[in-house]
Each structure stands twice: as C-alpha cells, then as structure tokens.
Design a protein around this motif. Structure first.
Motif, PDB file in Angstrom:
ATOM      1  N   THR A   1     -22.577  20.862   1.311  1.00 42.39           N
ATOM      2  CA  THR A   1     -23.622  20.927   2.333  1.00 42.39           C
ATOM      3  C   THR A   1     -23.056  20.894   3.751  1.00 42.39           C
ATOM      4  OG1 THR A   1     -25.223  19.852   0.858  1.00 42.39           O
ATOM      5  CG2 THR A   1     -25.697  19.793   3.221  1.00 42.39           C
ATOM      6  N   ILE A   2     -23.639  21.742   4.611  1.00 43.61           N
ATOM      7  CA  ILE A   2     -23.418  21.689   6.056  1.00 43.61           C
ATOM      8  C   ILE A   2     -24.713  21.156   6.686  1.00 43.61           C
ATOM      9  CG2 ILE A   2     -23.082  23.053   8.151  1.00 43.61           C
ATOM     10  CD1 ILE A   2     -21.436  25.018   6.496  1.00 43.61           C
ATOM     11  N   VAL A   3     -24.617  20.059   7.402  1.00 43.32           N
ATOM     12  CA  VAL A   3     -25.788  19.461   8.058  1.00 43.32           C
ATOM     13  C   VAL A   3     -25.775  19.849   9.529  1.00 43.32           C
ATOM     14  CG1 VAL A   3     -26.968  17.327   8.676  1.00 43.32           C
ATOM     15  CG2 VAL A   3     -25.854  17.532   6.435  1.00 43.32           C
TER      16      VAL A   3
ATOM     17  N   SER B   1     -25.433  25.382  21.641  1.00 41.96           N
ATOM     18  CA  SER B   1     -26.045  24.187  21.073  1.00 41.96           C
ATOM     19  C   SER B   1     -27.359  24.538  20.373  1.00 41.96           C
ATOM     20  CB  SER B   1     -26.293  23.138  22.161  1.00 41.96           C
ATOM     21  OG  SER B   1     -27.021  23.718  23.226  1.00 41.96           O
ATOM     22  N   VAL B   2     -27.616  23.831  19.258  1.00 39.48           N
ATOM     23  CA  VAL B   2     -28.847  24.016  18.491  1.00 39.48           C
ATOM     24  C   VAL B   2     -29.868  23.009  19.015  1.00 39.48           C
ATOM     25  CG1 VAL B   2     -29.897  24.021  16.209  1.00 39.48           C
ATOM     26  CG2 VAL B   2     -27.519  24.778  16.486  1.00 39.48           C
ATOM     27  N   LEU B   3     -30.814  23.482  19.814  1.00 44.45           N
ATOM     28  CA  LEU B   3     -31.787  22.583  20.446  1.00 44.45           C
ATOM     29  C   LEU B   3     -32.873  22.198  19.450  1.00 44.45           C
ATOM     30  CD1 LEU B   3     -32.231  24.384  23.898  1.00 44.45           C
ATOM     31  CD2 LEU B   3     -30.535  22.661  23.223  1.00 44.45           C
ATOM     32  N   ALA B   4     -33.485  21.056  19.700  1.00 39.58           N
ATOM     33  CA  ALA B   4     -34.602  20.616  18.863  1.00 39.58           C
ATOM     34  C   ALA B   4     -35.718  21.656  18.925  1.00 39.58           C
ATOM     35  CB  ALA B   4     -35.119  19.264  19.351  1.00 39.58           C
ATOM     36  N   GLY B   5     -36.183  22.102  17.772  1.00 42.59           N
ATOM     37  CA  GLY B   5     -37.226  23.105  17.710  1.00 42.59           C
ATOM     38  C   GLY B   5     -36.690  24.528  17.617  1.00 42.59           C
ATOM     39  N   ALA B   6     -35.357  24.725  17.643  1.00 43.09           N
ATOM     40  CA  ALA B   6     -34.779  26.065  17.537  1.00 43.09           C
ATOM     41  C   ALA B   6     -35.060  26.637  16.152  1.00 43.09           C
ATOM     42  CB  ALA B   6     -33.282  26.023  17.802  1.00 43.09           C
ATOM     43  N   THR B   7     -35.275  27.934  16.104  1.00 43.72           N
ATOM     44  CA  THR B   7     -35.566  28.604  14.829  1.00 43.72           C
ATOM     45  C   THR B   7     -34.533  29.688  14.554  1.00 43.72           C
ATOM     46  OG1 THR B   7     -37.073  30.120  15.980  1.00 43.72           O
ATOM     47  CG2 THR B   7     -38.043  28.174  14.942  1.00 43.72           C
ATOM     48  N   VAL B   8     -34.371  30.003  13.265  1.00 43.65           N
ATOM     49  CA  VAL B   8     -33.417  31.034  12.858  1.00 43.65           C
ATOM     50  C   VAL B   8     -33.963  32.393  13.270  1.00 43.65           C
ATOM     51  CG1 VAL B   8     -32.232  32.121  10.913  1.00 43.65           C
ATOM     52  CG2 VAL B   8     -32.617  29.641  10.922  1.00 43.65           C
ATOM     53  N   LEU B   9     -33.144  33.156  14.017  1.00 45.40           N
ATOM     54  CA  LEU B   9     -33.570  34.457  14.519  1.00 45.40           C
ATOM     55  C   LEU B   9     -33.082  35.599  13.616  1.00 45.40           C
ATOM     56  CD1 LEU B   9     -35.008  35.956  16.819  1.00 45.40           C
ATOM     57  CD2 LEU B   9     -32.842  35.957  18.069  1.00 45.40           C
ATOM     58  N   GLY B  10     -31.910  35.444  13.036  1.00 46.58           N
ATOM     59  CA  GLY B  10     -31.404  36.505  12.158  1.00 46.58           C
ATOM     60  C   GLY B  10     -29.908  36.445  11.955  1.00 46.58           C
TER      61      GLY B  10
ATOM     62  N   SER C   1     -39.223  23.025   8.049  1.00 46.16           N
ATOM     63  CA  SER C   1     -40.020  24.195   7.674  1.00 46.16           C
ATOM     64  C   SER C   1     -40.160  24.337   6.169  1.00 46.16           C
ATOM     65  CB  SER C   1     -39.376  25.470   8.244  1.00 46.16           C
ATOM     66  OG  SER C   1     -39.225  25.379   9.643  1.00 46.16           O
ATOM     67  N   GLY C   2     -39.533  23.422   5.408  1.00 43.21           N
ATOM     68  CA  GLY C   2     -39.587  23.512   3.961  1.00 43.21           C
ATOM     69  C   GLY C   2     -38.242  23.914   3.376  1.00 43.21           C
TER      70      GLY C   2
ATOM     71  N   ALA D   1     -32.170  23.525  12.409  1.00 45.65           N
ATOM     72  CA  ALA D   1     -31.616  22.227  12.035  1.00 45.65           C
ATOM     73  C   ALA D   1     -32.003  21.900  10.598  1.00 45.65           C
ATOM     74  CB  ALA D   1     -32.112  21.154  12.992  1.00 45.65           C
ATOM     75  N   GLY D   2     -31.209  21.063   9.962  1.00 40.21           N
ATOM     76  CA  GLY D   2     -31.469  20.666   8.585  1.00 40.21           C
ATOM     77  C   GLY D   2     -30.212  20.781   7.750  1.00 40.21           C
ATOM     78  N   SER D   3     -30.369  20.812   6.449  1.00 41.20           N
ATOM     79  CA  SER D   3     -29.205  20.915   5.549  1.00 41.20           C
ATOM     80  C   SER D   3     -29.135  22.325   4.972  1.00 41.20           C
ATOM     81  CB  SER D   3     -29.314  19.877   4.420  1.00 41.20           C
ATOM     82  OG  SER D   3     -30.415  20.160   3.581  1.00 41.20           O
TER      83      SER D   3
END
Length: 622
Positions: free
Chosen positions: A458-460, A472-481, A508-509, A580-582
């Motif tokens: 796992t990469i956290v 930097s990965v800001l709080a609320g950032a989403t995967v764009l592609g 997001s699940g 963000a997440g695992s």
C-alpha cells in the motif's frame, strides 16, 4: 521465364516506385531509386533455379542435371540451396550483430553428452506398450528464464531413433511434442503410417535405427519447390511399395510432416517423443533417441515472428527510410519513441504533422526547390525533428517532438489534448498537478508472492498544505487522469496463477481496476530479474493487456516506456475520486506450486486542487 517482375511491356509499375531508371543490361526490367521515403520493391529470382540456367539447382549440385554441374554450384551448409543464393526459410540470412555469420545456428547445450557430437541432445529408450503410450523426454533443452533461454526453435535438422523394433508399425504413431509450463502442447508428426492398416503386401516391421532428416532432393518438383522440400524417401511410401518385404531396414527417411512450422516456438520447457500404439496385438521398444535443433536467437528477431530480421523473401520487403542500416520495422519495435505518432512510419521520415499523419515520403523540407538527398532527409531529422508544437522547446528542452514526451510521461498532458500542459500557460499548470510516488519517496514496498495467498502493498497519500511547488496533494483534491502503475522486478514462473489489481480506498469509496485476471493463457513469461531490474507498467495509453502480450509467447516486453492496458481498458474508475487515501497493489496467487516476488511499485496520476467556491477555477489558482 523463371523471373518475377513488373512487366514494362504493359506499363504495369508498382505504386510509389520513383523514376523509371531502366537497367541497360536488362531493358525489360526497371530498378527503383534507393532513397529515403521510397518503398523498395525488390525483385527476386525464383529460388529453385538460382543461376537461371533452366536446370534445377538441387540436381546440379548433386551432379545429375543434364549439364552435370557446369556452373559449379556449392552447398557447404547442406541446406539444399546454392550458397549465396535465395535462402530456404532464411537459412543463409546473415546475423544482424555479426554479418559474417549466419543468424541461424545449431543449438549447443552447456554440457554436451557426446563430446564427439556436441550439438546432439539425447532422450532415453524404453518399451512401447501394446495399445498404450510411452513418452521419452529430451535432455539438455533450455530451462525457462534460464541462462540458455535465448532462442526460437527453428528446425530439427535431424531426429534419430536408435534400436527401434515394432512388428506392426502401421498401428504406431511417433510425435515430437513441446509442452509448456501451462501444459499446452505443440505437436509435430514424425511417423504415422496408419493408412497402411490392412493393405496387402505392405511392410509391417521396423528393426533398426531410423534417421528422420530435412535435407535432400525433392521427390516431386511440381508439388513443391526444391528450395523447401525434403529429399529422403517417405517411410510409409517405402512400406506401402513392399519393395523390402516384411522388414523396413534402418536408414534415412523423411518425417511424415515437414517439421518446419516452428515459427515463434521458444526452444525451452519440455520437449519429448511420444510413441502411441493404437491397437492391441503387438508391443515394441527402442534403445534411445536424439535430435539436433537449428535455433534463432531472440536478439536476431526484433519483431518476434520467428524469422531473422535480415531475411527478406520474394514477397515481403522492409524499408530503411532514414538509411541508418536498420530495417524500419525493427527500429520501431526496439525503439518505441522512433514512431511517436504510432502510425507505423518512422518520425524521421515524416513532416512535422505528427498527429494528422500528413507526412510519408521525402519532400522538399529545406525549401531548395527540389527533392534532394541527403539534404531534405538531414533537414527533416536534424531541424524539423526537433520542433515542438510551441516551437520553443521550453517545456522539455530535449530536441524531441512533444508527442514523444507525452508518450514517455503521460502526466505532462493531464487533459489529454496532445499539448504539453506547461505550453498552455501557468493557469492550467496550476489546475492540474502531477503525483509521482517515486519522486515523493513513497514507493510501495516489495513482497514475496506466496501460494494460495493474497499479498497487499500500500501507498498512503495524505492531504498536504500548499507549498507552492504545484505537486502537493491538497485536501479535497480529486484524481484528474493519466493514472499509471509500475511494478518493479515482478517475478513468477506461472503468469496464469496470478490476479493483480489496483485498489483505491478514499472518502469517495472503493475503486478497483484489474491489471491481470487469474487464469490468463499464453506461453509468455516475465523477464528474468537475475542481475537486472525490470518494470511492468500499466496505463490507459497501452495498446494491449498483459495477458494479450503473454499470448504471443517468449519474454513479455518490459521497461519504463512499455505500457499495458488494464483489463477494463482504462483507469476511468478512479477519475473524480479523492486523491488522498490508500492505493494498494493486490496480488492473488491461486495455484499451489510456484511462488514469486516484486521489489517495489510506483503510482502516478494527475490531480486537481479543490474548487470550494465552484467558480470553475481551483481556489489555489485564484
């Protein structure tokens, strides 16, 4: 009249052949200019009359042609083609790496069993059961992923069965078999005379040593060209004639099948002879068997078609449009960035319209008023070949088309419009940020892959404060592609045992993308990690899945610039999810018997900072 050509008498010229330069010594044929951008249509003489004197070559160097052998044809390598003439099955094709040597050679085991005949491989003898099957393995064949696993099997030049005795051989079937690690078989018939069952006057008994060879004169010129046929007599035909009475003596014979259809068959895994007695009433035995195998090194076959890269027959041609001494197809296969627009034409030989594919042949690139060589070719390669879409090369100062940079690093084009994000201005660069675990120092740890187990690495990714670096990965950032996964030093002997998935758990699940499904069929196998590092990469920019690549056999290509599609065809499941997440690589080994490992893995994607005020621009960019 024994030639193949485009008949000038009917003005039937091939397309794109260039100017009509007539050969003064042969006014009924035309030659074509050998220059960049011109397809090279090569006219070849028909192989079985190399010297074009009206006599079959094989009859000449056997001394039985009407003219004897007046031209002095020689066949030192005994391939039934005059030396220096059109190669039968490419046997005389020169080595790509050592032009003075042949690309195809006889396999030599690391430890020969017979020092007087070091190229011969041996198998044990045994009893052939009545109405049963006996199999004898060939010793000395390369082990998959072993030090000698370097070759395609090209042709068994001689297969010898010693001390073979059977009183009713018409009910006997002998086959040469290759069995891979998945249990799949390739079968070639050595002897099958079942058609003789019940034939009056046919010979019935074998007692002696029988050699099945691929060399010699043809029995019928009409059925097959001399350059591709076998000369020794067919054992079944001899038996059917009854000329030797009840017993067929030992000697040299032709196998039931030609035994030459070995294209892209690796010379590894298990090779054996299978003796099948198909009826009750008689058993047999033999004292042993042996075989010599012609092989082609993988390094001499860049496109993995089982033929030497230097072999060009009468109906297949390849060009060298940039005249660098390498066939274009091989250059594209071994150097992916030489064809950045993936259209099958070297970028050196096109204009700068890489995406629209408006290039092709040589053109007046340097504006001299005429097509000149090498002037235009040099200008295309050295000047236009370095042009970027913004014609400044400020984003990636490497004198390479932007499309090549995008293929090599998908995160440079987050919106996938084939333009470098940095060339679109600072606003877009701010709105799309790359994440790369390798540069962040957060690569996933390696693990052993154990039988009947699920391994997880796992990469956290944790939310960060803005540090002004656009990474930097800001709080609320989403995967764009542009999600991609790289697994380093992946090693396992049976690809079919494994299922590999990317699992992303966030606010997001849970999102899952399969990289390889359990039960993948194919002869392909992972590249050896012995003394070298390997990388298997997955991206939506790939052209095939890992399983599809395995279906082609041999070592599955790897490297930082070789990408495989996920099973679903893309990583679209992760688009819009919280960055963000695992992120977990999950590997399931579902069959007992083989284990493996990998050293680490890396994750890349492009993410978008949050836009809490919903005005269409990420807050950090305002």
């Amino acid at each position: 009249n024994g030639t193949e050509h485009w008949p000038s008498a009917y003005d039937a010229y091939p397309p794109n052949f260039g100017n009509r330069y007539t050969n003064p010594f042969d006014p009924y044929h035309y030659t074509f200019p050998n220059q960049a951008g011109v397809a090279q249509y090569r006219c070849r003489k028909i192989p079985y009359d190399c010297n074009q004197n009206g006599y079959l070559d094989t009859l000449e160097f056997d001394g039985i042609a009407p003219n004897g052998n007046a031209d002095g044809l020689a066949d030192a390598d005994n391939d039934r083609v005059p030396d220096g003439c059109f190669p039968r099955e490419c046997f005389e094709a020169p080595s790509l790496n050592n032009p003075g040597e042949s690309a195809i050679s006889t396999f030599l085991p690391a430890t020969p069993e017979d020092v007087s005949d070091p190229s011969r491989l041996f198998g044990n003898g045994g009893t052939i059961p009545d109405d049963g099957i006996y199999e004898s393995d060939l010793r000395g064949t390369p082990t998959r992923n072993g030090a000698e696993d370097l070759y395609w099997a090209y042709e068994p030049t001689e297969l010898r069965i010693d001390g073979l005795v059977h009183p009713q051989f018409s009910q006997l079937k002998i086959e040469l078999v290759r069995e891979d690690v998945y249990g799949d078989e390739q079968v070639w018939s050595v002897l099958d005379c079942s058609d003789l069952n019940g034939q009056a006057g046919a010979s019935t008994t074998l007692a002696g040593s029988y050699v099945f060879t691929l060399n010699g004169r043809p029995s019928s010129i009409e059925e097959s060209p001399a350059a591709t046929t076998l000369s020794a007599r067919d054992l079944c035909a001899v038996a059917g004639s009854g000329e030797y009475g009840n017993l067929i003596p030992g000697g040299v014979y032709r196998p039931t099948s030609a035994l030459i259809e070995f294209e892209s068959t690796p010379f590894n895994d298990r090779w054996f002879l299978r003796f099948s007695d198909g009826a009750a009433g008689a058993a047999g035995f033999f004292s042993g068997w042996s075989m010599e195998m012609k092989v082609l090194p993988f390094t001499e076959d860049c496109n993995s078609d089982g033929s030497p890269d230097t072999c060009v027959d009468a109906f297949v041609f390849d060009t060298d449009c940039n005249l660098n001494g390498l066939a274009d197809s091989c250059e594209i296969a071994t150097q992916p960035l030489s064809d950045c627009d993936l259209n099958g034409v070297l970028d050196d030989c096109e204009d700068t319209s890489f995406l629209l594919d408006l290039g092709g042949g040589l053109w007046d690139a340097n504006g001299s008023g005429a097509i000149d060589f090498p002037g235009d070719a040099d200008y295309i390669q050295n000047v236009l070949g370095c042009a970027d879409f913004d014609f400044t090369d400020i984003c990636t100062p490497n004198c390479r088309p932007d499309l090549c940079d995008i293929i090599a690093g998908p995160i440079l084009d987050a919106n996938q419009n084939f333009i470098l994000d940095c060339a679109e201005g600072p606003e877009f660069a701010c709105a799309s940020r790359p994440y790369d675990s390798a540069s962040k120092g957060t690569s996933g740890p390696g693990m052993d892959i154990n039988d009947l187990s699920i391994m997880e690495s796992t990469i956290v990714i944790e939310s960060e404060d803005d540090d002004g670096t656009n990474t930097s990965v800001l709080a609320g950032a989403t995967v764009l592609g542009t999600v991609s996964v790289k697994i380093h030093d992946l090693d396992h002997a049976r690809l079919s045992d494994l299922q590999i998935s990317l699992v992303h758990v966030s606010s997001s699940g849970t999102r899952v993308t399969d990289l390889l499904l359990f039960g993948c069929e194919g002869d392909g196998y992972f590249a050896s990690t012995d003394g070298q590092s390997t990388t298997y990469s997955f991206s939506s920019s790939g052209s095939e899945t890992l399983c599809q690549a395995a279906g082609q056999g041999g070592v599955i290509p790897e490297g930082d610039l070789v990408f495989y599609l996920p099973v679903q065809g893309s990583f679209s499941e992760h688009i819009g999810a919280s960055a963000a997440g695992s992120w977990t690589i999950q590997i399931f080994d579902g069959v007992f018997g083989e284990t493996g490992s990998f050293s680490s893995w890396d994750l890349q994607f492009v993410h978008r900072p949050p836009d809490f005020n919903n005005d269409g621009t990420p807050d950090v960019c305002e």
